[in-house]
Design a protein around this motif. Sequence first.
Motif, PDB file in Angstrom:
ATOM      1  N   ALA A 176       9.617   7.126  -2.174  1.00  0.00           N
ATOM      2  CA  ALA A 176       8.419   7.371  -2.973  1.00  0.00           C
ATOM      3  C   ALA A 176       8.310   8.853  -3.340  1.00  0.00           C
ATOM      4  CB  ALA A 176       7.185   6.919  -2.205  1.00  0.00           C
ATOM      5  N   GLN A 177       8.628   9.714  -2.391  1.00  0.00           N
ATOM      6  CA  GLN A 177       8.608  11.150  -2.665  1.00  0.00           C
ATOM      7  C   GLN A 177       9.710  11.524  -3.657  1.00  0.00           C
ATOM      8  OE1 GLN A 177       8.160  13.546   1.024  1.00  0.00           O
ATOM      9  NE2 GLN A 177       7.711  11.616   2.058  1.00  0.00           N
ATOM     10  N   TRP A 178      10.855  10.895  -3.504  1.00  0.00           N
ATOM     11  CA  TRP A 178      11.991  11.144  -4.404  1.00  0.00           C
ATOM     12  C   TRP A 178      11.643  10.739  -5.832  1.00  0.00           C
ATOM     13  CZ3 TRP A 178      15.276   8.362  -7.574  1.00  0.00           C
ATOM     14  CH2 TRP A 178      16.521   8.925  -7.872  1.00  0.00           C
ATOM     15  N   VAL A 179      11.041   9.553  -5.995  1.00  0.00           N
ATOM     16  CA  VAL A 179      10.660   9.078  -7.327  1.00  0.00           C
ATOM     17  C   VAL A 179       9.618  10.002  -7.950  1.00  0.00           C
ATOM     18  CG1 VAL A 179       9.451   7.209  -8.553  1.00  0.00           C
ATOM     19  CG2 VAL A 179      11.291   6.663  -6.952  1.00  0.00           C
ATOM     20  N   GLU A 180       8.666  10.444  -7.146  1.00  0.00           N
ATOM     21  CA  GLU A 180       7.657  11.374  -7.663  1.00  0.00           C
ATOM     22  C   GLU A 180       8.311  12.667  -8.149  1.00  0.00           C
ATOM     23  OE1 GLU A 180       4.684  13.965  -8.627  1.00  0.00           O
ATOM     24  OE2 GLU A 180       4.673  11.778  -8.634  1.00  0.00           O
ATOM     25  N   THR A 181       9.230  13.188  -7.368  1.00  0.00           N
ATOM     26  CA  THR A 181       9.889  14.439  -7.742  1.00  0.00           C
ATOM     27  C   THR A 181      10.696  14.293  -9.024  1.00  0.00           C
ATOM     28  OG1 THR A 181      10.025  15.080  -5.400  1.00  0.00           O
ATOM     29  CG2 THR A 181      11.496  16.213  -6.935  1.00  0.00           C
ATOM     30  N   LYS A 182      11.355  13.126  -9.172  1.00  0.00           N
ATOM     31  CA  LYS A 182      12.224  12.907 -10.328  1.00  0.00           C
ATOM     32  C   LYS A 182      11.469  12.491 -11.577  1.00  0.00           C
ATOM     33  CE  LYS A 182      16.386  13.355  -8.325  1.00  0.00           C
ATOM     34  NZ  LYS A 182      17.470  14.239  -8.806  1.00  0.00           N
ATOM     35  N   TYR A 183      10.440  11.627 -11.419  1.00  0.00           N
ATOM     36  CA  TYR A 183       9.875  10.947 -12.593  1.00  0.00           C
ATOM     37  C   TYR A 183       8.369  11.127 -12.796  1.00  0.00           C
ATOM     38  CZ  TYR A 183      14.397   8.600 -12.331  1.00  0.00           C
ATOM     39  OH  TYR A 183      15.738   8.319 -12.278  1.00  0.00           O
ATOM     40  N   GLN A 184       7.633  11.521 -11.775  1.00  0.00           N
ATOM     41  CA  GLN A 184       6.183  11.701 -11.869  1.00  0.00           C
ATOM     42  C   GLN A 184       5.472  10.494 -12.507  1.00  0.00           C
ATOM     43  OE1 GLN A 184       8.121  14.535 -13.551  1.00  0.00           O
ATOM     44  NE2 GLN A 184       8.539  14.872 -11.387  1.00  0.00           N
ATOM     45  N   PRO A 185       5.595   9.300 -11.918  1.00  0.00           N
ATOM     46  CA  PRO A 185       4.895   8.135 -12.474  1.00  0.00           C
ATOM     47  C   PRO A 185       3.382   8.279 -12.364  1.00  0.00           C
ATOM     48  CG  PRO A 185       5.743   7.613 -10.291  1.00  0.00           C
ATOM     49  CD  PRO A 185       6.292   8.965 -10.653  1.00  0.00           C
ATOM     50  N   THR A 186       2.665   7.628 -13.257  1.00  0.00           N
ATOM     51  CA  THR A 186       1.207   7.651 -13.179  1.00  0.00           C
ATOM     52  C   THR A 186       0.725   6.915 -11.938  1.00  0.00           C
ATOM     53  OG1 THR A 186       1.320   7.398 -15.596  1.00  0.00           O
ATOM     54  CG2 THR A 186      -0.851   7.406 -14.596  1.00  0.00           C
ATOM     55  N   LEU A 187       1.415   5.823 -11.604  1.00  0.00           N
ATOM     56  CA  LEU A 187       1.062   5.013 -10.434  1.00  0.00           C
ATOM     57  C   LEU A 187       2.300   4.761  -9.600  1.00  0.00           C
ATOM     58  CD1 LEU A 187      -0.839   3.173  -8.766  1.00  0.00           C
ATOM     59  CD2 LEU A 187      -0.256   1.316 -10.345  1.00  0.00           C
ATOM     60  N   ASN A 188       2.191   4.953  -8.293  1.00  0.00           N
ATOM     61  CA  ASN A 188       3.294   4.716  -7.374  1.00  0.00           C
ATOM     62  C   ASN A 188       2.845   3.660  -6.365  1.00  0.00           C
ATOM     63  OD1 ASN A 188       5.591   4.993  -5.746  1.00  0.00           O
ATOM     64  ND2 ASN A 188       5.681   7.212  -6.061  1.00  0.00           N
ATOM     65  N   LEU A 189       3.445   2.481  -6.412  1.00  0.00           N
ATOM     66  CA  LEU A 189       3.156   1.392  -5.477  1.00  0.00           C
ATOM     67  C   LEU A 189       4.189   1.414  -4.362  1.00  0.00           C
ATOM     68  CD1 LEU A 189       2.557  -1.458  -8.104  1.00  0.00           C
ATOM     69  CD2 LEU A 189       0.788  -0.354  -6.725  1.00  0.00           C
ATOM     70  N   ILE A 190       3.737   1.535  -3.108  1.00  0.00           N
ATOM     71  CA  ILE A 190       4.641   1.748  -1.978  1.00  0.00           C
ATOM     72  C   ILE A 190       4.358   0.714  -0.900  1.00  0.00           C
ATOM     73  CG2 ILE A 190       5.425   3.436  -0.266  1.00  0.00           C
ATOM     74  CD1 ILE A 190       3.753   5.425  -2.310  1.00  0.00           C
ATOM     75  N   TYR A 191       5.412   0.066  -0.418  1.00  0.00           N
ATOM     76  CA  TYR A 191       5.300  -1.010   0.576  1.00  0.00           C
ATOM     77  C   TYR A 191       5.898  -0.526   1.892  1.00  0.00           C
ATOM     78  CZ  TYR A 191       6.455  -5.640   2.652  1.00  0.00           C
ATOM     79  OH  TYR A 191       6.593  -6.739   3.469  1.00  0.00           O
ATOM     80  N   LEU A 192       5.085  -0.486   2.951  1.00  0.00           N
ATOM     81  CA  LEU A 192       5.540  -0.050   4.272  1.00  0.00           C
ATOM     82  C   LEU A 192       5.378  -1.204   5.266  1.00  0.00           C
ATOM     83  CD1 LEU A 192       3.910   3.516   4.412  1.00  0.00           C
ATOM     84  CD2 LEU A 192       6.199   2.896   3.607  1.00  0.00           C
ATOM     85  N   PRO A 193       6.468  -1.882   5.642  1.00  0.00           N
ATOM     86  CA  PRO A 193       6.355  -3.127   6.428  1.00  0.00           C
ATOM     87  C   PRO A 193       6.348  -2.966   7.936  1.00  0.00           C
ATOM     88  CG  PRO A 193       8.626  -2.794   5.739  1.00  0.00           C
ATOM     89  CD  PRO A 193       7.834  -1.652   5.141  1.00  0.00           C
ATOM     90  N   HIS A 194       6.398  -1.747   8.454  1.00  0.00           N
ATOM     91  CA  HIS A 194       6.719  -1.553   9.870  1.00  0.00           C
ATOM     92  C   HIS A 194       5.850  -2.343  10.843  1.00  0.00           C
ATOM     93  CE1 HIS A 194       8.172   0.294  13.484  1.00  0.00           C
ATOM     94  NE2 HIS A 194       7.006   0.843  13.755  1.00  0.00           N
ATOM     95  N   LEU A 195       4.541  -2.373  10.650  1.00  0.00           N
ATOM     96  CA  LEU A 195       3.674  -3.055  11.618  1.00  0.00           C
ATOM     97  C   LEU A 195       3.918  -4.551  11.657  1.00  0.00           C
ATOM     98  CD1 LEU A 195       0.228  -1.228  11.186  1.00  0.00           C
ATOM     99  CD2 LEU A 195       1.929  -0.932  13.000  1.00  0.00           C
ATOM    100  N   ASP A 196       4.513  -5.089  10.624  1.00  0.00           N
ATOM    101  CA  ASP A 196       4.780  -6.530  10.548  1.00  0.00           C
ATOM    102  C   ASP A 196       5.676  -7.011  11.687  1.00  0.00           C
ATOM    103  OD1 ASP A 196       4.015  -8.735   9.019  1.00  0.00           O
ATOM    104  OD2 ASP A 196       5.857  -8.764   7.877  1.00  0.00           O
TER     105      ASP A 196
END
Length: 456
Positions: A176-196
């Motif tokens: 997510a940080q990499w995509v922000e640095t490269k592309y600066q999207p207006t919206l970043n949807l991020i899925y973190l499954p660890h607690l599952d």
Amino acid sequence: MKRSAIINVVGLTRSLIGAHTPAIKGFLEKHSCQVIKPAFPAVTCTAQSTYLTGKQPNEHGIVGNAWYDREYDELRFWKQSNRLVQQPKLWEDIREEVPEFTCAKLFWWYNMYSSADYSITPRPMYPADGRKVFDIYTQPMGLRESIKQDLGEFPFPYFWGPMAGIESSAWIAKSAQWVETKYQPTLNLIYLPHLDYNLQRLGPNHPDIAKDLKEIDRVVGELLDFFTAHDIEVTLLSEYGITEVDQPIHLNRVFRKNGWITIKDELGLEQLDFGASKVFALADHQVAHIYVNDKSILSQVRQQIEQTDGVDQVLDAEAKTKYGIDHSRAGDLIAIAKPHAWFTYYYWEDDALAPDFARCVDIHRKAGYDPVELFIDPKLSLPKLKVAKFLLKKKLGFRALMDVIPLDASLVRGSHGRIPENENDWPVLIGPQVSEGNQPINATKVYSKLKASILS
């Protein structure tokens, strides 16, 4: 327009936010929090599709993590095409108002052939020699090689299976940080499954869950700091809460005893023949879709399910409408487990005759979701050595079978799918959304909350 990030922390509930989650707790104290009455069924694919469309399953079509294709007589389990979701998505609707709006969709489901501008999703390769090569799928296609060059390979064994752990969520957060640095999207949807993972393995009341909470809090905290530094507004979200269970229900074994299941012998092992069976259950956590090919026994099937220990209720056509799941993909009947129970896909009566994939991590061929894939068979001697040998063979290009999964459903201690009785076990929405007081909101309302926040 301001830019936004929505972090989907799977399994997060108010009851889990506290001393072990200082970053999330601090974020909560600065923003409003609303409890969400979960989508039904409260499972990944349905919940995400409901949030991103504002519709119930009877409109968006995602009736669970899987369904039975009545024309092909095959299961459609964990499919990835975004076209399966039959309603416009959040980013598509916003684009109608703001054409320059861009969206990154990172590991949320139905992430192939999506209209999102940037997407990353787990997608193994399957060469003709029978191997399964761990990989990701991206859009644009070239993003795949560039992100792997910068971040390394996605740690696929830690995303699901007996090795599932924080490594996969940490990589997704870095992406997510990499995509922000490269592309600066207006919206970043991020899925973190660890607690599952350990919430299902151990149950939410196990003392070791504290370690998992600290691990995911560290990952979320790093994302919060990163997005804040880039002037990006963050919303935390979860799909469902996981509750304690201690009773597996084997509906397909019940149907087999009634002579309704057809079994095919394949190389000396038993395979469930969906098209030839009069009825079968597609298990999905605490919910099971019951597909009745022989409608003449429909009432008998319902009666048998209702008499099965651990079953809470059975939804018929009228009740499915009430639950918003009256869609052609849904089962003819839908069984809901009692709070402490969940459904297995098991249909064999002798473990020696179970299909070879039963002891493997195989999310597509089983007749239901199998949380036992999170365990290594305790009966195995030197299990870590066996896993290491398997991974080495794969690395060297050899075919191998990682048949280390037990067939003991009693190992599972947490589940989800039904609407929990206690609102403390419901998912949460934390962020700058306008609060409606202490009243929970329906899962369908999350869409409008997110849209209003993004456009404000």
